[in-house]
Design an enzyme around this catalytic site. Structure first.
Site, PDB file in Angstrom:
ATOM      1  N   GLY A  18       0.705  -1.433  -0.317  1.00  0.00           N
ATOM      2  CA  GLY A  18      -0.343   0.334   0.014  1.00  0.00           C
ATOM      3  C   GLY A  18       0.795   1.483   0.138  1.00  0.00           C
TER       4      GLY A  18
ATOM      5  N   SER B 168       9.314   0.767   1.596  1.00  0.00           N
ATOM      6  CA  SER B 168       8.728  -0.174   1.084  1.00  0.00           C
ATOM      7  C   SER B 168      10.037   0.519  -0.815  1.00  0.00           C
ATOM      8  CB  SER B 168       7.207  -0.034   1.189  1.00  0.00           C
ATOM      9  OG  SER B 168       6.972   1.097   1.226  1.00  0.00           O
TER      10      SER B 168
ATOM     11  N   GLY C  73      -2.355  -1.367   2.784  1.00  0.00           N
ATOM     12  CA  GLY C  73      -1.701  -2.922   1.946  1.00  0.00           C
ATOM     13  C   GLY C  73      -2.284  -3.927   3.283  1.00  0.00           C
TER      14      GLY C  73
ATOM     15  N   GLY D 277       1.938  -5.112   3.898  1.00  0.00           N
ATOM     16  CA  GLY D 277       2.409  -4.332   4.794  1.00  0.00           C
ATOM     17  C   GLY D 277       2.006  -3.845   6.267  1.00  0.00           C
TER      18      GLY D 277
ATOM     19  N   TYR E  43      -3.837  -2.599  13.738  1.00  0.00           N
ATOM     20  CA  TYR E  43      -4.240  -2.200  14.850  1.00  0.00           C
ATOM     21  C   TYR E  43      -5.779  -1.666  14.119  1.00  0.00           C
ATOM     22  CZ  TYR E  43      -4.011   2.615  15.654  1.00  0.00           C
ATOM     23  OH  TYR E  43      -4.081   3.824  15.958  1.00  0.00           O
TER      24      TYR E  43
ATOM     25  N   ASN F  91       4.373  -0.830  12.927  1.00  0.00           N
ATOM     26  CA  ASN F  91       3.459  -0.408  12.139  1.00  0.00           C
ATOM     27  C   ASN F  91       3.864   1.315  11.375  1.00  0.00           C
ATOM     28  OD1 ASN F  91       3.050  -2.053  10.202  1.00  0.00           O
ATOM     29  ND2 ASN F  91       0.897  -2.075  10.925  1.00  0.00           N
ATOM     30  N   TYR F  92       4.705   2.225  13.096  1.00  0.00           N
ATOM     31  CA  TYR F  92       4.765   3.316  13.163  1.00  0.00           C
ATOM     32  C   TYR F  92       6.062   3.930  12.669  1.00  0.00           C
ATOM     33  CZ  TYR F  92       0.215   4.566  14.781  1.00  0.00           C
ATOM     34  OH  TYR F  92      -1.470   4.253  14.645  1.00  0.00           O
TER      35      TYR F  92
HETATM   36  C1  LIG Z   1      -2.586   7.427   7.082  1.00  0.00           C
HETATM   37  C2  LIG Z   1      -2.165   6.238   7.406  1.00  0.00           C
HETATM   38  C3  LIG Z   1      -3.182   6.179   8.546  1.00  0.00           C
HETATM   39  C4  LIG Z   1      -2.289   5.111   8.877  1.00  0.00           C
HETATM   40  N1  LIG Z   1      -4.013   3.924  10.172  1.00  0.00           N
HETATM   41  C5  LIG Z   1      -3.024   3.045  11.244  1.00  0.00           C
HETATM   42  C6  LIG Z   1      -3.960   2.268  11.337  1.00  0.00           C
HETATM   43  O1  LIG Z   1      -5.088   2.419  12.390  1.00  0.00           O
HETATM   44  N2  LIG Z   1      -3.569   1.320  12.202  1.00  0.00           N
HETATM   45  C7  LIG Z   1      -2.386   0.756  12.281  1.00  0.00           C
HETATM   46  O2  LIG Z   1      -1.596  -0.720  12.196  1.00  0.00           O
HETATM   47  N3  LIG Z   1      -1.558   0.811  11.553  1.00  0.00           N
HETATM   48  C8  LIG Z   1      -1.720   2.284  10.801  1.00  0.00           C
HETATM   49  N4  LIG Z   1      -0.681   2.890   9.726  1.00  0.00           N
HETATM   50  C9  LIG Z   1       0.453   2.297   9.631  1.00  0.00           C
HETATM   51  C10 LIG Z   1       0.275   1.567   8.578  1.00  0.00           C
HETATM   52  O3  LIG Z   1       0.086   0.078   9.456  1.00  0.00           O
HETATM   53  C11 LIG Z   1       1.664   0.820   7.958  1.00  0.00           C
HETATM   54  O4  LIG Z   1       2.080   2.040   7.512  1.00  0.00           O
HETATM   55  C12 LIG Z   1       2.305  -0.359   6.991  1.00  0.00           C
HETATM   56  O5  LIG Z   1       3.536  -0.659   7.160  1.00  0.00           O
HETATM   57  C13 LIG Z   1       1.739   0.544   5.549  1.00  0.00           C
HETATM   58  O6  LIG Z   1       1.580  -1.270   4.739  1.00  0.00           O
HETATM   59  P1  LIG Z   1       1.609  -0.940   3.745  1.00  0.00           P
HETATM   60  O7  LIG Z   1       0.985  -1.865   2.585  1.00  0.00           O
HETATM   61  O8  LIG Z   1       0.646   0.103   3.023  1.00  0.00           O
HETATM   62  O9  LIG Z   1       3.013   0.011   3.371  1.00  0.00           O
HETATM   63  P2  LIG Z   1       3.986  -0.440   2.751  1.00  0.00           P
HETATM   64  O10 LIG Z   1       5.132   0.574   2.343  1.00  0.00           O
HETATM   65  O11 LIG Z   1       3.764  -0.884   1.227  1.00  0.00           O
HETATM   66  O12 LIG Z   1       5.319  -1.411   3.215  1.00  0.00           O
HETATM   67  C14 LIG Z   1       5.289  -1.365   4.745  1.00  0.00           C
HETATM   68  C15 LIG Z   1       6.685  -2.379   4.942  1.00  0.00           C
HETATM   69  O13 LIG Z   1       6.128  -3.257   4.464  1.00  0.00           O
HETATM   70  C16 LIG Z   1       6.705  -4.366   3.423  1.00  0.00           C
HETATM   71  N5  LIG Z   1       5.536  -4.845   2.879  1.00  0.00           N
HETATM   72  C17 LIG Z   1       5.021  -4.019   1.826  1.00  0.00           C
HETATM   73  N6  LIG Z   1       4.417  -4.802   1.157  1.00  0.00           N
HETATM   74  C18 LIG Z   1       5.101  -6.631   1.487  1.00  0.00           C
HETATM   75  C19 LIG Z   1       4.801  -7.776   0.923  1.00  0.00           C
HETATM   76  N7  LIG Z   1       4.052  -8.155   0.555  1.00  0.00           N
HETATM   77  N8  LIG Z   1       5.636  -8.464   1.863  1.00  0.00           N
HETATM   78  C20 LIG Z   1       6.649  -8.435   2.274  1.00  0.00           C
HETATM   79  N9  LIG Z   1       6.850  -7.228   3.263  1.00  0.00           N
HETATM   80  C21 LIG Z   1       5.259  -6.371   2.455  1.00  0.00           C
HETATM   81  C22 LIG Z   1       7.078  -3.036   3.037  1.00  0.00           C
HETATM   82  O14 LIG Z   1       8.823  -3.020   2.070  1.00  0.00           O
HETATM   83  C23 LIG Z   1       7.693  -2.120   4.753  1.00  0.00           C
HETATM   84  O15 LIG Z   1       9.106  -2.176   4.763  1.00  0.00           O
HETATM   85  C24 LIG Z   1      -1.308   4.136   9.160  1.00  0.00           C
HETATM   86  C25 LIG Z   1      -0.763   4.770   7.676  1.00  0.00           C
HETATM   87  C26 LIG Z   1      -1.181   6.337   7.600  1.00  0.00           C
HETATM   88  C27 LIG Z   1      -0.460   6.632   6.592  1.00  0.00           C
END
Ligand SMILES: Cc1cc2nc3c(=O)[nH]c(=O)nc-3n(C[C@H](O)[C@H](O)[C@H](O)COP(=O)(O)OP(=O)(O)OC[C@H]3O[C@@H](n4cnc5c(N)ncnc54)[C@H](O)[C@@H]3O)c2cc1C
Ligand SMILES: *[C@@H]1O[C@H](CO)[C@@H](O)[C@H](O)[C@H]1NC(C)=O
Ligand SMILES: *[C@@H]1O[C@H](CO)[C@@H](O)[C@H](O)[C@H]1NC(C)=O
Ligand SMILES: *[C@@H]1O[C@H](CO)[C@@H](O)[C@H](O)[C@H]1NC(C)=O
Ligand SMILES: *[C@@H]1O[C@H](CO)[C@@H](O)[C@H](O)[C@H]1NC(C)=O
Ligand SMILES: *[C@@H]1O[C@H](CO)[C@@H](O)[C@H](O)[C@H]1NC(C)=O
Ligand SMILES: *[C@@H]1O[C@H](CO)[C@@H](O)[C@H](O)[C@H]1NC(C)=O
Length: 527
Positions: free
Chosen positions: A110, A118, A178, A181, A188, A470-471
């Site tokens: 995501g 990422s 996504g 991640g 949570y 996640n933060y």
């Molecule tokens: C607006 C906003 C709101 C949020 N709200 C919450 C919330 O309510 N609760 C909460 O817990 N967190 C929250 N977060 C934090 C969020 O959970 C993390 O940023 C999370 O890592 C995002 O996942 P992503 O796949 O979108 O991110 P990405 O940037 O794609 O991935 C994050 C990490 O995971 C790794 N990764 C991604 N995809 C894979 C894969 N398929 N296989 C292996 N590794 C992978 C990446 O390499 C990177 O290290 C929030 C963040 C933002 C910006």
């Protein structure tokens, strides 16, 4: 099996190719591209998944899933190649070829990583982008679903609501997160006090390991399955998909958002909230959000209380009257709605907006720096007053307080890599958001949030000072000489689970192919 056939044949073709190319002085990325195309299965051609800086849509594809403006500048390092996989064989090929040609890989689902890990790196890298792998397949009969890594939470919430009014999934508030991640980092949201984290409700997964093999829970084994549920996916493999267990919710739930300034008694309310937030009914989640606001020519702090109650308003009012009477919640403050509508409300989307807004993947990235802390001891009223004073001094830094307790306290610290369980009253997220471009504005805002974090030291957990993976926060373990100390961020994010994470890492990825600036090192590596 198809998976092992693939890795055998791919390893073979990599060898053949590397021999025939060895004589030329092609760059590693040329070799990587050759290797990829050599892997093309006629039924799943990979060419349309590949973007190089020469592709006209390279920047557009790269930026579509950048969610932090800090990492959207011309100076931000860019990948050598983007592989936007649309089939699992593309993921396998990217892993096998990158590993063979000695290229680092970053994995994006995501794109919400707070530090851009990422899709940014200080070393040359290829980007494996998962946004095309986004199916959500819900089985109402078994109350389970398979969701791919690139699916967003909004798509999952929409998909569930489309089939059932009384099922939900415990995951985050951000609708474009996504699952790749978000789930692998814990995940949570507003259902956590009743059902725990996303990872507490995951029952199977598919992953591509460092050999390019597709594994599921059975074939990866319980140690690796444990590690990817909170230890971060990016240290262990590429998550393709998760099997999740849906949870029951009432057809009608209640949402409210009310705020009080200091003049309206915010300190007493916040003080009482700290006393009860983790002890309230598991059906009630109340987030508190202290923020500096301008009232006339005065600055004050306004504390917003934003809640989900898994029941009707008539049951909520007496509960609030008993536990948090200082807030004076009225029935007019309470909005009854379906669970899926609360996902919109928590995301700040106006009531009445059609739910297909959940399918919108577009965001408007801002500049931000966030940090986190855990609170284990109540904060005194005097403490709160000092905190408000500091916030007014700094101006733009605000906080989100998320209550723990109930289900979160029942799950053992070692059950998943996520260790912040019993003993936590609430988690703090510190936030600062700015709009001006440039290093000066960025340095100034980041300085403010770091300074507030320093100020908060007496009120939060210590040894280790716990943080939420996640933060993501690159300040953790960043020593003054600029080197990263994995034992510091390891303890902050995982406490004693860091040991087991390193053990798993050493077994499944001894060469440390799956890494980033804050990943789990194998033992005895020069990280
Ligand atoms: C607006 C906003 C709101 C949020 N709200 C919450 C919330 O309510 N609760 C909460 O817990 N967190 C929250 N977060 C934090 C969020 O959970 C993390 O940023 C999370 O890592 C995002 O996942 P992503 O796949 O979108 O991110 P990405 O940037 O794609 O991935 C994050 C990490 O995971 C790794 N990764 C991604 N995809 C894979 C894969 N398929 N296989 C292996 N590794 C992978 C990446 O390499 C990177 O290290 C929030 C963040 C933002 C910006
Ligand atoms: C469910 O999804 C389908 C396909 O997107 C759509 O046509 C239908 O209207 C949706 N149903 C509900 C109840 O939202
Ligand atoms: C305080 O917060 C509440 C809820 O978020 C909001 O409605 C109210 O306008 C805020 N008050 C001030 C003075 O900003
Ligand atoms: C709130 O509690 C008080 C005393 O505990 C009681 O007198 C009052 O009726 C209650 N109000 C509501 C709305 O339940
Ligand atoms: C999707 O969200 C973005 C950002 O909030 C907004 O600009 C855009 O208009 C939305 N698109 C649709 C189709 O709703
Ligand atoms: C780590 O610390 C060094 C020295 O204090 C600093 O120059 C660098 O920018 C920091 N790195 C990050 C990612 O914050
Ligand atoms: C990967 O392949 C190598 C060589 O075939 C083997 O020794 C190793 O055990 C494999 N790793 C995993 C995690 O299966």
């Amino acid at each position: 099996m198809a998976a092992s056939w693939f890795s055998m044949s791919s390893l073979f073709s990599v060898l053949v190719f590397s021999v025939s190319w060895a004589a030329s002085d092609s760059s590693a990325e040329d070799l990587f591209l050759q290797c990829l195309s050599n892997h093309a299965q006629p039924s799943n051609p990979i060419s349309s998944a590949i973007y190089t800086p020469k592709s006209s849509s390279f920047l557009q594809v790269l930026q579509s899933y950048i969610r932090s403006r800090r990492f959207m500048t011309p100076e931000t390092p860019k990948p050598l190649v983007i592989v936007a996989a649309s089939h699992e064989s593309h993921v396998q090929a990217a892993v096998v070829c990158a590993k063979f040609h000695g290229l680092e890989m970053r994995i994006r689902s995501g794109g919400h990583d707070y530090e851009g890990l990422s899709y940014v790196s200080t070393v040359p890298f290829i980007l494996l982008d998962m946004f095309n792998l986004r199916s959500v397949t819900i089985d109402i009969a078994s109350e389970t679903a398979w969701v791919q890594a690139g699916a967003t939470l909004g798509e999952i919430y929409y998909g569930i609501a489309n089939k059932s009014k009384t099922l939900a999934f415990p995951a985050g508030v951000g609708l474009t997160l996504g699952t790749g991640g978000h789930f692998s980092g814990g995940g949570y949201g507003t259902l956590m006090r009743k059902y725990g984290l996303s990872v507490d409700n995951i029952i199977d997964a598919q992953l591509v390991d460092a050999n390019g093999t597709v594994l599921n829970r059975e074939s990866m084994g319980e140690d690796l399955f444990w590690a990817i549920r909170g230890g971060g996916g990016a240290s262990f493999g590429v998550i393709l998909s998760w099997k999740i267990k849906l949870v029951p919710v009432p057809e009608v739930v209640t949402y409210f958002k009310v705020g009080r300034t200091l003049e309206e008694g915010a300190t007493d309310i916040a003080y009482q909230w700290i006393k009860v937030a983790d002890k309230l009914s598991e059906d009630l989640f109340i987030r508190a959000q202290p923020q500096v606001v301008q009232k006339g020519d005065q600055k004050t702090v306004n504390v917003s209380f934003i809640a989900l109650f898994l029941g009707p308003a008539k049951d909520l009012i007496p509960l609030m009257n008993e536990s948090l009477p200082e807030l004076g919640l009225q029935s007019e403050d309470c909005l009854e709605m379906s669970w899926v509508e609360t996902t919109l409300a928590f995301a700040g989307i106006p009531k009445g907006t059609p739910p297909d807004v959940l399918l919108n993947r577009t965001t408007s990235p801002v500049y931000f720096k966030f940090k986190s802390d855990y609170v284990k001891e109540p904060i005194s009223k005097e403490g709160l007053e000092l905190i408000w004073k500091k916030m007014m001094e700094l101006g733009t830094v605000f906080m989100q307080w998320n209550p723990y307790g109930k289900r979160m306290s029942e799950i053992a610290e070692s059950a998943t890599p996520f260790p912040h369980r019993a003993g936590n009253i609430f988690k703090i997220q510190y936030l600062t958001i700015w709009t001006e471009d440039g290093k000066e504005a960025s340095d100034q805002s980041i300085g403010l949030v770091r300074s507030f974090y320093g100020f908060m030291t007496p009120y939060v957990s210590k040894s280790p000072r716990e943080s939420f993976l996640n933060y993501r926060d690159l300040d953790l373990g960043n020593t003054t000489n600029g080197n990263t100390d994995a034992s510091v961020y390891g303890a902050d994010y995982f406490k004693s689970n860091f040991e087991r994470l390193m053990q798993v890492k050493t077994i499944v990825d001894p060469d440390n192919f799956f890494k980033n600036e804050q990943s789990i090192p194998p033992r005895h590596s020069s990280f």
